[in-house]
Scaffold this active site. Structure first.
Site, short mmCIF file in Angstrom:
data_model
loop_
_atom_site.label_atom_id
_atom_site.label_comp_id
_atom_site.label_asym_id
_atom_site.label_seq_id
_atom_site.Cartn_x
_atom_site.Cartn_y
_atom_site.Cartn_z
N SER A 1 2.55 0.75 3.65
CA SER A 1 3.38 1.31 4.33
C SER A 1 4.18 0.44 5.71
O SER A 1 4.64 -0.63 5.17
CB SER A 1 2.85 2.70 4.95
OG SER A 1 3.88 3.62 5.32
N ASP B 1 6.76 9.93 -3.26
CA ASP B 1 6.91 9.24 -1.91
C ASP B 1 8.26 9.00 -1.27
O ASP B 1 9.09 8.73 -2.09
CB ASP B 1 6.35 7.94 -2.28
CG ASP B 1 6.05 7.13 -0.74
OD1 ASP B 1 6.57 7.41 0.36
OD2 ASP B 1 5.65 5.94 -0.76
N HIS C 1 2.58 9.41 -1.02
CA HIS C 1 2.52 8.25 0.15
C HIS C 1 0.95 8.63 0.84
O HIS C 1 0.65 9.67 0.98
CB HIS C 1 3.59 8.58 1.07
CG HIS C 1 3.72 7.36 2.04
ND1 HIS C 1 4.41 6.27 2.01
CD2 HIS C 1 3.00 7.21 3.23
CE1 HIS C 1 4.42 5.26 2.87
NE2 HIS C 1 3.60 5.66 3.75
#
Length: 267
Positions: A110, A203, A233
């Site tokens: 991320s 996601d 995610h």
């Protein structure tokens, strides 16, 4: 682990932040510098301890887990600069640690994936050799109007609104077209390290992750990409909770075997 070290890095601006070094064996095969996720606002070393221990043991690599400073107290570009300072610290400090040193690999999920990209591009300019980049659903753009951001099936742990909140804390009114913030907008990605890219089906960041992988391939960078069906995610950090997390770690370890260490042995 053969050894675990808690140390402090002094940044170029005089600030400090922690790193934790996991050495799985005296003969570990290389070093991964890992940047955790959390939208540049959340996340810390203890919350990623299990993930990075598992990666270190699975791939037999030393892992440096970086507790870079975060927004809103430390907005952009502080995390980007801390990432580079931690990499430079690792390349000088770990040569004296049994099981440390290169080949050097960058990894992150991320927001941490964004820091990987920044560090790899800066290493390219400075002549530092990065053997591979491991990107897990990386933040590569500030455009939250892509279809994957608006898909209601993707509004799970991370939503379009929460990504807006993270970016607002990290950037404020700063230029969101800056390629350090949105590496998809970088002019030149040639010379980027060989890359393994983990993506999650549900996601908000899925589209920008795919686009970044495509940009790398267009620039001539070897890319192996895997989409984990049914995952959201943040699944990657849920070691021993979601089976797909351990599967993704094993996939990345296998990638390092074939893309970094096998080639290195042949040379």
């Amino acid at each position: 682990m053969h050894r675990v070290l808690d140390e402090t890095v002094t940044a170029a601006d005089g600030g400090t932040f922690p790193v934790r070094v996991f050495v799985p064996s005296r003969t570990s095969r290389g070093t991964v510098v890992y940047f955790h996720g959390g939208g540049f606002v959340l996340g810390e070393i203890d919350g990623y301890d299990t993930l990075t221990r598992t990666l270190a043991a699975s791939a037999d690599v030393t892992v440096v887990l970086v507790g870079y400073r975060r927004a809103p107290e430390h907005p952009f570009p502080v995390p980007v600069d801390d990432a580079w300072d931690s990499f430079e610290w690792a390349t000088t400090r770990l040569v004296d640690v049994p099981g440390g040193a290169g080949p050097w690999i960058l990894a992150g999920d991320s927001a941490g994936g964004n820091l990987v990209i920044n560090t790899a591009l800066r290493a390219r300019e400075s002549g530092q050799v990065i053997s591979a980049a491991l990107l897990v659903y990386p933040v590569t753009d500030t455009d939250i109007d892509r279809p994957s951001y608006r898909d209601p099936r993707n509004q799970l742990l991370i939503t379009r609104d929460s990504m807006r909140w993270f970016l607002d804390h990290y950037l404020g009114a700063q230029n969101r077209d800056d390629p350090r913030v949105s590496p998809l907008r970088a002019d030149d990605l040639s010379g980027f390290p060989p890359t393994a890219l983990v993506l999650a089906e549900h996601d908000p960041l899925l589209d920008e992750g795919r686009e970044f992988g495509a940009r790398l391939r267009t620039a001539g960078v070897p890319v192996e990409m895997r989409l984990f069906d049914g995952q959201m995610h943040a699944f990657f950090q849920m070691v021993n909770v979601l089976p797909a997390s351990n599967e993704a770690i094993a996939w990345l370890a296998a990638y390092l075997d074939s893309a970094v260490f096998t080639n290195r042995q042949e040379v």
